[in-house]
Design an enzyme around this catalytic site. Structure first.
Site, mmCIF file in Angstrom:
data_model
loop_
_atom_site.group_PDB
_atom_site.id
_atom_site.type_symbol
_atom_site.label_atom_id
_atom_site.label_comp_id
_atom_site.label_asym_id
_atom_site.label_seq_id
_atom_site.Cartn_x
_atom_site.Cartn_y
_atom_site.Cartn_z
ATOM 1 N N HIS A 84 -18.662 -14.671 16.532
ATOM 2 C CA HIS A 84 -18.675 -13.214 16.334
ATOM 3 C C HIS A 84 -19.399 -12.595 17.562
ATOM 4 O O HIS A 84 -18.613 -11.416 17.861
ATOM 5 C CB HIS A 84 -19.820 -13.032 14.948
ATOM 6 C CG HIS A 84 -19.531 -13.857 13.791
ATOM 7 N ND1 HIS A 84 -20.581 -14.444 13.288
ATOM 8 C CD2 HIS A 84 -18.404 -14.002 13.317
ATOM 9 C CE1 HIS A 84 -20.108 -14.920 12.191
ATOM 10 N NE2 HIS A 84 -18.662 -14.406 12.116
ATOM 11 N N GLU A 120 -1.225 -32.674 24.275
ATOM 12 C CA GLU A 120 -2.625 -32.828 24.554
ATOM 13 C C GLU A 120 -3.378 -33.895 24.356
ATOM 14 O O GLU A 120 -4.674 -34.173 24.479
ATOM 15 C CB GLU A 120 -3.249 -31.499 23.917
ATOM 16 C CG GLU A 120 -2.926 -31.353 22.277
ATOM 17 C CD GLU A 120 -3.541 -30.030 21.749
ATOM 18 O OE1 GLU A 120 -4.543 -29.169 22.540
ATOM 19 O OE2 GLU A 120 -3.518 -29.762 20.463
ATOM 20 N N ASP A 138 -7.596 -29.890 26.532
ATOM 21 C CA ASP A 138 -7.445 -31.399 25.478
ATOM 22 C C ASP A 138 -6.885 -32.674 26.289
ATOM 23 O O ASP A 138 -7.585 -33.506 26.308
ATOM 24 C CB ASP A 138 -7.034 -31.186 24.319
ATOM 25 C CG ASP A 138 -7.920 -30.628 23.156
ATOM 26 O OD1 ASP A 138 -9.216 -30.770 23.158
ATOM 27 O OD2 ASP A 138 -7.614 -29.726 22.433
ATOM 28 N N CYS A 151 0.219 -24.341 28.143
ATOM 29 C CA CYS A 151 -0.697 -23.137 27.765
ATOM 30 C C CYS A 151 -2.280 -23.526 27.813
ATOM 31 O O CYS A 151 -3.223 -22.682 27.301
ATOM 32 C CB CYS A 151 -0.495 -22.837 26.155
ATOM 33 S SG CYS A 151 -0.682 -24.329 25.106
#
Ligand code: PEP
Ligand code: MG
Length: 619
Positions: A222, A464, A488, A535
């Site tokens: 948050h 990944e 990853d 990415c």
């Protein structure tokens, strides 16, 4: 104006007891590293926020005849707190947007949760406790159930629970809600906290809060989401920071590298002021590039797409010059939620992104949950190695109801643009084949229900894991594109936890093993006519972009903040020269040698001093 009675400078909170004497302070390491969550450099005094849950008085046993009245009092408190949260949610929606407002949802869900509500009522009825005491007990039981894990998702949830507990107890005890904005009204500060609950973050005054630093949290927690929306530089996950610093301590916070320096000396301050000045100048210069083509000096075109975590980021990515979305992480729809996200809500989120890019590809990744992201409703098992466990495509295929709702929403959203589906953490051919079967089945079901869907929706695999890289040839027959997730891929190739600060020096995407795997995938893509994109964060590093372009990778996707810088790299270099450098790189024996070769070649075309190269030892 009410006084902030339970948020104060350095008193003792239940979670964060602070000592008063300097001698009691934990030994202070001046340079601290966390996760960069919102960019920008600030130098300012600290204001430590400690949220305290009010102390419930001892005793608290009630006679039989008061039980019903006490339960009624508790229900009224819950209703009132729900209303408070909804009011905050409305204000947040108006100020920041619907996605940010969504982060209050877990608290509202908690206030409806029978385990919490009925459990408290049972405590009142059976143990004759006051509402305050009964609720406090129930919350403690819940916390005890969760707190055996240090999982970021669970910590976020505990944080929400604290917020809810504080509010309900304050209501029951007649303690006014703190006015947080007034806490930092008098000066410009960097707010330091264990973590920030949504209701605290939403009430901070961005004109006064120059920076945020938290002990806990992740890029998608948050505090990070709100900090980015409010353009407040933010670093999260700095272990024990709120225990280490005091009000008034001076801090440098660099939201781009995730560094914090406590009590900086004059040289450090001068250095960071200078860096800040240069960054601002550099940003101005880069802004001018936003709408120029990402083409190398010798005419090779590279597609530049953006990675986003929330639908609301799509417009910003577009104005930073993205030509589509290369990775839309969809976990925000499920993380921290106690119930399944309705298909309609998913569809709206995907559609919002497609509408921002009507003429470009939008690659949407199916849920990459598990690992460090646990939706509460999936009742995830406790695993010794969650990153090697039940996650991403494995989990989705095991939960077809959950997965098919996402596929339905995606296939429906495809009517609004060039949507492409991307599968995370692929390790087996069968995962792609089975997903394709589910897509075909879902598409047919939608057709029968009267929706117009496109059964030809492109499907790609994220590369990944070393397994996926090494079976790229086999995968090529079943996918429309590859997207290499270097974050990853590095972790799994080098067996280094990507979140471990202790091992950070070993986490290096320029390791020859990683470079060779990426190169293999690039070659397979070229031979088989399958688009290869990257990415992962490697693409956002100038040396990484140079490396990938040398491999002939036609599409890269980076966070919106890195788009202009990487476009600058692309527009400054020659693809053919990068390809020449690649021959040398592929025979390099160490990461250092790879970095050195890349740096030498790139320096010929670019003033590298202006780029952020601190990552991975590339200076
Ligand atoms: C990656 O692993 O490189 C990637 C882009 O995915 P994430 O960072 O979401 O794991
Ligand atoms: Mg990944």
């Amino acid at each position: 104006m009410t006084s902030p009675r339970d948020v104060h400078d350095s008193g003792s909170g239940r979670h964060a007891p602070a000592s008063d004497s300097d001698a009691d302070r934990p030994a202070m390491r001046r340079l601290r590293e966390g996760i960069p969550a919102s960019p920008g450099i600030v130098i300012a005094p600290v204001r430590v926020l400690r949220m305290e849950v009010p102390q419930v008085p001892h005793g608290g046993v009630i006679p039989e005849e008061r039980i019903e009245a006490e339960i009624d009092r508790f229900r009224k408190a819950c209703d009132a707190v729900r209303e408070q949260i909804r009011t905050l949610q409305r204000a947040t929606r108006e100020q920041l947007g619907p996605v940010e407002a969504q982060i209050f949802e877990p608290q509202l869900v908690m206030l409806e949760d029978p385990e919490l509500i009925d459990g408290t009522e049972l405590n009142i009825r059976e143990n004759h406790l006051t509402a305050e005491r009964a609720f406090e007990w129930r919350v403690l039981e819940w916390e005890a159930q969760w707190s055996h894990t240090a999982h970021p998702m669970v910590l976020d949830k505990l944080n929400d629970l604290d917020d809810v507990e504080g509010r309900v107890l304050r209501y029951l005890m007649g303690v006014p809600e703190p006015e947080l904005a007034s806490l930092v009204d008098d000066q410009m500060v960097i707010v330091v906290a264990r973590d920030l609950t949504p209701s605290v973050a939403a009430q901070l005054n961005p004109a006064r809060v120059l920076g945020l630093a938290t002990d806990e949290g992740t890029r998608t927690s948050h505090s990070s989401i709100l900090a980015r929306s409010l353009h407040i530089p933010c670093v999260v996950s700095i272990e024990g920071l709120s225990e280490t610093v005091r009000d008034g301590d001076e801090l440098i916070l660099d939201g781009r590298t995730g560094r914090v320096i406590i009590h900086p000396d004059d040289d450090e301050k001068a250095h960071y002021r200078d860096l800040d000045f240069q960054m601002r100048e550099w940003e101005q210069e880069l802004l001018l590039l936003a709408h120029l083509e990402p083409t190398t000096q010798d005419g090779a075109r590279v597609d530049m797409r953006a990675n986003i975590d929330l639908p609301g980021e799509a417009q910003g990515a577009r104005s930073h010059g993205a030509q589509g979305i290369g990775l839309f992480r969809t976990e925000f729809l499920v993380v921290g939620r106690s119930s399944f996200p309705p298909e309609e809500e998913q569809y709206r989120a995907y559609r919002q992104v497609l509408e921002a890019f009507p003429d470009h590809p939008v690659v949407i990744r199916t849920y990459d949950v598990g690992g460090d992201k646990f939706p509460a409703f999936l009742h995830m098992p406790k695993e010794e190695n969650p990153f090697l466990g039940w996650r991403a495509i494995r989990l989705c295929l095991d939960e077809p109801e959950f997965f098919k709702a996402q596929l339905r929403a995606l296939l429906r959203a495809r009517a609004h643009g060039d949507l492409r589906i991307m599968l995370p953490m692929v390790t087996q051919l069968s995962e792609v084949i089975e997903t394709r079967r589910l897509i075909a089945e879902t598409s047919e079901e939608l057709r029968l229900a009267g929706h117009s869907t496109d059964p030809e929706c492109p499907v790609g695999a994220m590369i990944e894991t070393p397994a996926a890289a090494l079976i790229a040839s086999e995968l090529a027959s079943h996918v429309d594109f590859f997207s290499i997730g270097t974050n990853d891929l590095v972790q799994y190739t080098l067996a280094v936890d990507r979140g471990s600060s202790r091992l950070a020096h070993l986490y290096n995407p320029f390791h020859p093993a990683v470079v060779r795997l990426i190169h293999h995938v690039a070659q397979v893509g070229q031979e088989r006519g399958v688009e290869v994109a990257v990415c992962g964060e490697l693409a956002a590093h100038p040396l990484g972009a140079f490396l990938l372009i040398g491999m002939g990778i036609p599409s890269i996707s980076v966070g919106p903040a890195a788009l202009a810088e990487i476009k600058k790299v692309i527009r400054s270099i020659h693809q053919k020269k990068a390809a020449v450098a690649l021959d040398e790189i592929l025979s390099a024996e160490t990461s250092e040698a790879v970095v050195q070769i890349l740096t030498e070649h790139l320096r010929a075309d670019l003033d590298l001093d202006r780029f952020a190269l601190s990552l991975w030892g590339a200076n």
